[in-house]
Write a protein that holds these residues in place. Structure first.
Motif, PDB file in Angstrom:
ATOM      1  N   SER A 167      53.739  50.968  64.629  1.00 26.75           N
ATOM      2  CA  SER A 167      54.371  52.093  63.156  1.00 26.75           C
ATOM      3  C   SER A 167      54.170  52.357  61.894  1.00 26.75           C
ATOM      4  N   ALA A 168      52.754  52.554  62.164  1.00 27.67           N
ATOM      5  CA  ALA A 168      52.255  53.840  61.149  1.00 27.67           C
ATOM      6  C   ALA A 168      52.447  55.124  61.642  1.00 27.67           C
ATOM      7  N   ALA A 169      51.778  54.622  63.213  1.00 28.88           N
ATOM      8  CA  ALA A 169      51.025  56.428  63.710  1.00 28.88           C
ATOM      9  C   ALA A 169      53.451  57.021  63.937  1.00 28.88           C
ATOM     10  N   MET A 170      54.530  56.445  64.006  1.00 26.82           N
ATOM     11  CA  MET A 170      55.457  56.986  64.427  1.00 26.82           C
ATOM     12  C   MET A 170      55.842  56.433  62.377  1.00 26.82           C
ATOM     13  N   MET A 171      55.454  56.467  61.299  1.00 29.24           N
ATOM     14  CA  MET A 171      55.849  56.618  60.241  1.00 29.24           C
ATOM     15  C   MET A 171      55.410  58.156  59.817  1.00 29.24           C
ATOM     16  N   GLY A 172      54.160  58.262  60.387  1.00 27.92           N
ATOM     17  CA  GLY A 172      53.038  59.114  60.339  1.00 27.92           C
ATOM     18  C   GLY A 172      54.054  60.307  60.585  1.00 27.92           C
ATOM     19  N   MET A 173      54.380  60.460  61.998  1.00 27.03           N
ATOM     20  CA  MET A 173      54.880  61.300  62.681  1.00 27.03           C
ATOM     21  C   MET A 173      56.088  61.889  61.998  1.00 27.03           C
ATOM     22  N   SER A 174      57.440  60.666  61.485  1.00 27.73           N
ATOM     23  CA  SER A 174      58.190  61.671  61.440  1.00 27.73           C
ATOM     24  C   SER A 174      57.757  61.727  59.410  1.00 27.73           C
ATOM     25  N   ALA A 175      57.369  61.683  58.872  1.00 29.50           N
ATOM     26  CA  ALA A 175      57.184  62.233  57.661  1.00 29.50           C
ATOM     27  C   ALA A 175      56.192  63.460  57.388  1.00 29.50           C
ATOM     28  N   LEU A 176      55.914  63.646  58.945  1.00 28.48           N
ATOM     29  CA  LEU A 176      55.046  65.066  58.803  1.00 28.48           C
ATOM     30  C   LEU A 176      56.422  66.109  59.195  1.00 28.48           C
ATOM     31  N   VAL A 177      57.349  65.543  59.935  1.00 28.60           N
ATOM     32  CA  VAL A 177      58.254  66.738  60.925  1.00 28.60           C
ATOM     33  C   VAL A 177      59.373  66.726  59.791  1.00 28.60           C
ATOM     34  N   LEU A 178      59.843  65.880  58.926  1.00 28.33           N
ATOM     35  CA  LEU A 178      60.838  65.660  57.870  1.00 28.33           C
ATOM     36  C   LEU A 178      60.157  66.649  56.809  1.00 28.33           C
ATOM     37  N   ALA A 179      58.973  66.548  56.882  1.00 29.53           N
ATOM     38  CA  ALA A 179      58.680  67.227  55.388  1.00 29.53           C
ATOM     39  C   ALA A 179      58.570  68.769  56.230  1.00 29.53           C
ATOM     40  N   LEU A 180      57.809  69.064  57.089  1.00 28.23           N
ATOM     41  CA  LEU A 180      58.378  70.166  57.511  1.00 28.23           C
ATOM     42  C   LEU A 180      59.602  70.990  58.178  1.00 28.23           C
ATOM     43  N   THR A 181      60.236  70.391  58.020  1.00 25.80           N
ATOM     44  CA  THR A 181      61.654  70.764  58.426  1.00 25.80           C
ATOM     45  C   THR A 181      62.831  70.901  57.098  1.00 25.80           C
ATOM     46  N   ALA A 182      62.011  70.629  55.959  1.00 28.46           N
ATOM     47  CA  ALA A 182      62.410  70.811  54.503  1.00 28.46           C
ATOM     48  C   ALA A 182      62.640  71.857  53.683  1.00 28.46           C
ATOM     49  N   PHE A 183      60.951  72.813  54.841  1.00 26.41           N
ATOM     50  CA  PHE A 183      60.374  73.567  54.098  1.00 26.41           C
ATOM     51  C   PHE A 183      61.064  74.918  55.626  1.00 26.41           C
ATOM     52  N   ALA A 242      57.251  65.994  50.698  1.00 28.67           N
ATOM     53  CA  ALA A 242      55.925  65.862  51.116  1.00 28.67           C
ATOM     54  C   ALA A 242      54.787  64.440  50.179  1.00 28.67           C
ATOM     55  N   ILE A 243      55.177  64.343  49.159  1.00 24.52           N
ATOM     56  CA  ILE A 243      54.458  63.276  48.854  1.00 24.52           C
ATOM     57  C   ILE A 243      54.989  62.041  49.840  1.00 24.52           C
ATOM     58  N   GLY A 244      56.201  61.357  50.117  1.00 23.89           N
ATOM     59  CA  GLY A 244      56.203  60.688  51.314  1.00 23.89           C
ATOM     60  C   GLY A 244      55.588  61.081  52.167  1.00 23.89           C
ATOM     61  N   ALA A 245      55.180  61.850  52.986  1.00 21.34           N
ATOM     62  CA  ALA A 245      54.300  62.396  54.107  1.00 21.34           C
ATOM     63  C   ALA A 245      53.338  61.585  53.890  1.00 21.34           C
ATOM     64  N   GLY A 246      52.303  62.051  52.534  1.00 19.68           N
ATOM     65  CA  GLY A 246      51.257  61.615  52.615  1.00 19.68           C
ATOM     66  C   GLY A 246      51.197  60.023  51.894  1.00 19.68           C
ATOM     67  N   LEU A 247      52.194  59.352  51.706  1.00 26.21           N
ATOM     68  CA  LEU A 247      51.728  57.683  51.792  1.00 26.21           C
ATOM     69  C   LEU A 247      52.183  57.193  53.106  1.00 26.21           C
ATOM     70  N   CYS A 248      52.896  57.999  54.080  1.00 27.84           N
ATOM     71  CA  CYS A 248      52.785  57.297  55.335  1.00 27.84           C
ATOM     72  C   CYS A 248      51.556  57.701  55.984  1.00 27.84           C
ATOM     73  N   VAL A 249      51.124  58.972  55.543  1.00 26.61           N
ATOM     74  CA  VAL A 249      49.363  59.342  55.644  1.00 26.61           C
ATOM     75  C   VAL A 249      48.728  58.194  55.425  1.00 26.61           C
ATOM     76  N   ALA A 250      48.775  57.391  53.996  1.00 26.17           N
ATOM     77  CA  ALA A 250      47.716  56.590  53.705  1.00 26.17           C
ATOM     78  C   ALA A 250      48.184  55.560  54.429  1.00 26.17           C
ATOM     79  N   VAL A 251      48.768  55.366  54.751  1.00 23.36           N
ATOM     80  CA  VAL A 251      49.308  53.669  55.234  1.00 23.36           C
ATOM     81  C   VAL A 251      48.755  53.060  56.443  1.00 23.36           C
ATOM     82  N   GLY A 252      48.185  54.995  57.023  1.00 28.76           N
ATOM     83  CA  GLY A 252      47.737  54.783  58.351  1.00 28.76           C
ATOM     84  C   GLY A 252      46.064  55.210  58.460  1.00 28.76           C
ATOM     85  N   VAL A 253      45.944  54.909  57.285  1.00 29.36           N
ATOM     86  CA  VAL A 253      44.526  55.640  56.543  1.00 29.36           C
ATOM     87  C   VAL A 253      44.021  53.802  56.758  1.00 29.36           C
ATOM     88  N   ALA A 254      44.797  53.065  55.944  1.00 28.69           N
ATOM     89  CA  ALA A 254      44.872  51.788  55.041  1.00 28.69           C
ATOM     90  C   ALA A 254      44.344  50.890  56.460  1.00 28.69           C
TER      91      ALA A 254
END
Length: 494
Positions: free
Chosen positions: A77-93, A36-48
């Motif tokens: 790359s920011a869009a792909m990072m955000g997508m993959s991070a969200l899917v991985l976090a939700l899959t772990a849940f 979840a923290i990693g997903a937040g970081l990837c979203v932060a990259v996209g925002v930046a």
């Protein structure tokens, strides 16, 4: 803000410590928190990237290439990072089990592999030289292959070995291409290669290098006709693993395929190779779509659907290499949007299939009549995720396919438009197979006593709605995706 790129690579690996030192329950919760923290970081990259209007760049140890390794996040790359991070976090849940749940717990190795996948995927999306990308692909392979055989069943082991052979074959081809590039230019950095290619036209060896690397990436991404490993691997893996494999793992080599031909290859060379990639994409859509219709197991149907849907990216290449800047940009945006919406919808469908199989004890389509009565949320997640595959409004798949179809018609590529429409009809056929059965009453009138796990079905439903939400993006080239790209598309008008 460039430090976010390093954190995106390193933070997922921190979750391995509690998994190795603590018990399974504590370890999986820690892994979920880290993801979840990693997903937040990837979203932060996209925002930046969005706020600055330029790509983020970082040089490891402060050394620029060729002495150092560069990391770079542009809009793509920011869009792909955000997508993959969200899917991985939700899959772990999704993979976590509540106390007393009937389904068995996923082993700690699953969460270790998810964390390794998160780091490897981010490296593939950020690395700026061909050899570091090779390392990222190998890390991704050796984190993904064990997901296929977590249960240790003979069929899973065979599928995992087939996957490994295709992946290693792709690695050899890719590395041979890297060697040819280095032999000709003496560098593997994208920026330096682009500068060298701008000064003088490349020779035949560079074309051969791109062909070898592309073939290797196609083998890893299961792009037709190198797709034979994907259906048994994805269909035999646990549902959570299938969701990750189909949604994000194959996206990294597809992402790199776009990088090679859209960012690195000279325009004449890209235009010459584009029809070949388009034919492979059309073959995937038509052949794998027909095969999906003939499947008798739900997970195999979804797996062949994955092989078919990634073919739309192949159709993008000749459209994106066209002479008209606006319609080329529209096709490129549509292909990228399809990658993201496909990830959400396919993760939702595999999760839903896993829950349905838990309720019925199998995934044979003929025995799933009445599934909507005992697993309504799972059937809803499957159906809503299927909207994107069909290309029905208001899903992200609809927006992506309209972009590709419009670009094809405007550029006179009518046959691509026919393939897009045929792919939608085939997708409608195999998605409706389950939905029609699920709404029927069983012949004997009996249904399983078990019921779906509501909160896990809610995760699948959330992913499916995510694919739908993407459909509300404008039907025009997105300025965010153009940030940091070689060609700026803002302000173009048809």
């Amino acid at each position: 803000m460039s430090a976010l790129l390093v954190l995106a690579l390193t933070v997922p690996l921190l979750g391995l410590v509690p998994l190795l030192l603590a018990g399974p329950r504590v370890g999986e919760r820690a892994a979920l928190a880290v993801l979840a923290i990693g997903a937040g970081l990837c979203v932060a990259v996209g925002v930046a990237v969005a706020l600055s209007g330029r790509a983020l760049q970082y040089f490891v140890a402060g050394l620029a290439p060729p002495l150092g390794i560069g990391l770079r996040a542009d809009g793509f790359s920011a869009a792909m990072m955000g997508m993959s991070a969200l899917v991985l976090a939700l899959t772990a849940f999704y993979a976590m089990r509540a106390p007393g749940a009937g389904a068995p717990r996923m082993p700690p190795a699953f969460f270790m592999l998810l964390l390794a996948l998160a780091s490897a995927l981010n490296l593939a999306f950020l690395a700026q030289d061909l050899f570091t990308l090779y390392v990222a692909l190998e890390l991704l392979t050796f984190a993904a292959v064990p997901l296929v055989c977590l249960d240790g069943k003979p069929g899973q082991l065979r599928a995992a070995m087939t996957y490994l052979m295709f992946a290693l074959f792709g690695s050899v081809l890719y590395l041979l291409g890297v060697v040819l590039v280095y032999g000709q230019f003496g560098t593997l950095d994208f920026a330096r290669l682009s500068a060298a290619l701008a000064l003088a036209p490349p020779g035949w060896s560079f074309g051969a290098a791109l062909a070898l690397m592309s073939a290797g990436l196609m083998a890893k991404a299961a792009l037709f006709p190198l797709h034979l490993w994907l259906p048994p691997a994805h269909a035999g893996a646990p549902p959570a693993a299938s969701a990750v494999l189909s949604a994000v793992v194959i996206k990294a080599p597809l992402f790199l395929l776009v990088r090679l031909w859209a960012d690195l290859a000279p325009v004449p060379m890209a235009q010459a190779a584009a029809p070949v990639l388009a034919i492979c994409g059309a073959g995937a859509i038509l052949v794998c779509g027909v095969v999906a219709l003939a499947q008798v197991r739900l997970k195999l149907l979804i797996a062949y659907s994955t092989a078919a849907q990634i073919g739309y990216l192949g159709l993008m290449f000749p459209l994106a290499a066209g002479a008209d800047a606006y319609w080329s940009a529209l096709a490129w945006t549509g292909g990228t949007l399809h990658l993201v919406s496909h990830a959400f919808s396919k993760a939702a469908m595999f999760m839903a299939a896993g829950l349905i199989a838990e309720v019925f004890g199998h995934d044979r389509l003929a025995g799933l009549k009445g599934a909507a009565r005992v697993a309504p949320l799972s059937i809803a997640a499957f159906g809503i995720g299927g909207l994107s595959l069909l290309g029905l409004p208001p899903s992200g798949g609809f927006t992506a396919k309209v972009m590709l179809l419009t670009s094809a018609l405007q550029q006179g590529a009518w046959w691509i438009g026919v393939v897009v429409l045929a792919g939608g009809l085939l997708a409608g056929g195999y998605v409706l197979r389950l939905l029609v059965l699920a709404l029927q009453r069983p012949e004997d009138g009996t249904l399983p006593a078990a019921r779906e796990c509501g909160w896990r079905a809610g995760i699948a439903l959330a992913l499916a709605f995510g694919a739908v939400a993407l459909g509300f993006l404008p039907l025009a080239p997105l300025g965010f995706l153009s940030i940091g790209r070689p060609i700026a598309w803002e302000g173009l008008a048809p």
